[in-house]
Design an enzyme around this catalytic site. Sequence first.
Site, mmCIF file in Angstrom:
data_model
loop_
_atom_site.group_PDB
_atom_site.id
_atom_site.type_symbol
_atom_site.label_atom_id
_atom_site.label_comp_id
_atom_site.label_asym_id
_atom_site.label_seq_id
_atom_site.Cartn_x
_atom_site.Cartn_y
_atom_site.Cartn_z
ATOM 1 N N ASP A 1 28.956 5.505 15.652
ATOM 2 C CA ASP A 1 28.621 6.932 15.811
ATOM 3 C C ASP A 1 27.109 7.132 15.931
ATOM 4 O O ASP A 1 26.353 6.708 15.067
ATOM 5 C CB ASP A 1 29.184 7.745 14.636
ATOM 6 C CG ASP A 1 29.395 9.209 15.003
ATOM 7 O OD1 ASP A 1 28.922 9.638 16.078
ATOM 8 O OD2 ASP A 1 30.032 9.929 14.221
ATOM 9 N N ASP B 32 21.319 3.977 15.571
ATOM 10 C CA ASP B 32 20.532 5.218 15.695
ATOM 11 C C ASP B 32 19.962 5.691 14.361
ATOM 12 O O ASP B 32 19.066 6.525 14.339
ATOM 13 C CB ASP B 32 21.426 6.336 16.227
ATOM 14 C CG ASP B 32 22.517 6.694 15.220
ATOM 15 O OD1 ASP B 32 23.356 5.826 14.928
ATOM 16 O OD2 ASP B 32 22.495 7.827 14.694
ATOM 17 N N ASP C 248 26.142 -0.454 15.988
ATOM 18 C CA ASP C 248 26.675 0.718 15.290
ATOM 19 C C ASP C 248 27.555 1.539 16.243
ATOM 20 O O ASP C 248 27.434 1.421 17.472
ATOM 21 C CB ASP C 248 25.488 1.570 14.805
ATOM 22 C CG ASP C 248 25.936 2.907 14.269
ATOM 23 O OD1 ASP C 248 26.786 2.930 13.363
ATOM 24 O OD2 ASP C 248 25.436 3.940 14.772
ATOM 25 N N LYS D 183 26.642 -0.722 5.317
ATOM 26 C CA LYS D 183 25.239 -0.369 5.515
ATOM 27 C C LYS D 183 24.823 0.664 4.470
ATOM 28 O O LYS D 183 25.628 1.503 4.125
ATOM 29 C CB LYS D 183 25.054 0.210 6.926
ATOM 30 C CG LYS D 183 25.436 -0.775 8.022
ATOM 31 C CD LYS D 183 25.369 -0.144 9.401
ATOM 32 C CE LYS D 183 26.610 0.657 9.769
ATOM 33 N NZ LYS D 183 26.666 1.137 11.142
#
Lengths: 254, 254
Positions: B12, B206, B10, B181
Amino acid sequence: MKKYEAYLIDLDGTMYRGKSPIPEAKSFIEELKAQGIPFMFVTNNSSRTPEDTQIKLKQFGIESEVHQIMTASLATASYLIEEKPDATAYVIGEKGLTTALEDKGVQLVEDHPDYVVVGIDRHNTYKKIRQACLHVQNGAKLIATNPDIKVPTEKGMVPGNGAFVNLIENVTGMTPEIIGKPTGHMLQIALEQLGVEPEDAIMVGDNYLTDIQAGIRAEMDTLHVHTGVTSKDELMQYAVQPTYSIETLADWVF
Amino acid sequence: MKKYEAYLIDLDGTMYRGKSPIPEAKSFIEELKAQGIPFMFVTNNSSRTPEDTQIKLKQFGIESEVHQIMTASLATASYLIEEKPDATAYVIGEKGLTTALEDKGVQLVEDHPDYVVVGIDRHNTYKKIRQACLHVQNGAKLIATNPDIKVPTEKGMVPGNGAFVNLIENVTGMTPEIIGKPTGHMLQIALEQLGVEPEDAIMVGDNYLTDIQAGIRAEMDTLHVHTGVTSKDELMQYAVQPTYSIETLADWVF
């Protein structure tokens, strides 16, 4: 049968069906006039001005005065001014809404509005919606003229105002205040203008989930007519029934 | 610890945080390169091209190849062409999406599309949304690059693509196919391009509800890192836990 002091009357499905007339509607209105009973049309349409609606009704042979037409836009303007006499608003909407707000003294602004008012806007853009979301997050109160998610057209269902109001609610987490049917606000404002108490008035319409619900919430009696959206079978499934239910407006005894 | 043949990563919250660097990210990527382990960045952002993302990563000292960047737009283009090699699409979206579709051979059309593809479009209009709704009602399949309802900015939350996809779903009653996602589509397409089986790869991110969920749905192992959205406390409440959970990427043993 109870003699009502005022009638609030839905338009589409009750006075006409899309572009087709409902023959009994004209005589119904003429009977109200003959008996001198005050009435007002109540419509969730926020893009048309009362003058536009007056012309539309005339096409079906129904004569009305402009002051006999209550739109969700006019009701929204009255609601705002009652709540805050010097209200400012950031508006998503068409002429029917902006005119109604300005006529009532609401100042239309781009920055720091007291209210974000959302009505159908066929020139809506990402930029306007984004701005509305940011204003709401900065404390502006979210007002929707009406909650209709979709609107039938000859090509299919197209997005109604409620679809955009839901979008803003999803982004901001703010529940909107809805003025049009099925809440009671618009009907209450119409009755105030007529000077009639809810218990002395009746709400007439074809759609249980909008017209009849609004009447019930405004604590009025209700008359359901089977010329539009809600069928007899569908009507039976609702726990709270309308006060009266008739096939066509010709069956009504004043 | 299992030796993974490929890493999906991922951006950000994992490689950077908005405009701020995450110091451990650079060394993490450098270690992957040193060990010759293939990796690919996977992002729900549909407006940026891979080239745009490559430049953004470089600002944080992270060097990447364009083919190492999988966007929801690229994944959408691959998904369409796999399902229908001569696919036509009516598109709401920006350059990142239209370029990805055209590069893969999807023909962009105004009328009679096989698909309605919806990505974030900061020039979106009522007219485009209305047209998308009508196409869906006429049988076009509704595809969403990603389902993000809102996107944080320095001014507040602004509408994300999912907000408009929900609107179209509300009007048409059609459930969209979501490519980004938290569905597994984008990750599966990334793994196909890497030529690695899901059981031999790991998804790093995250955000439990997007990154980790997508990894689980793509039947991959997952690595949760505590530098972004999902806190340790929040993580504990989910029934299905990530395979691994670490404070920062510096804690990872390859």
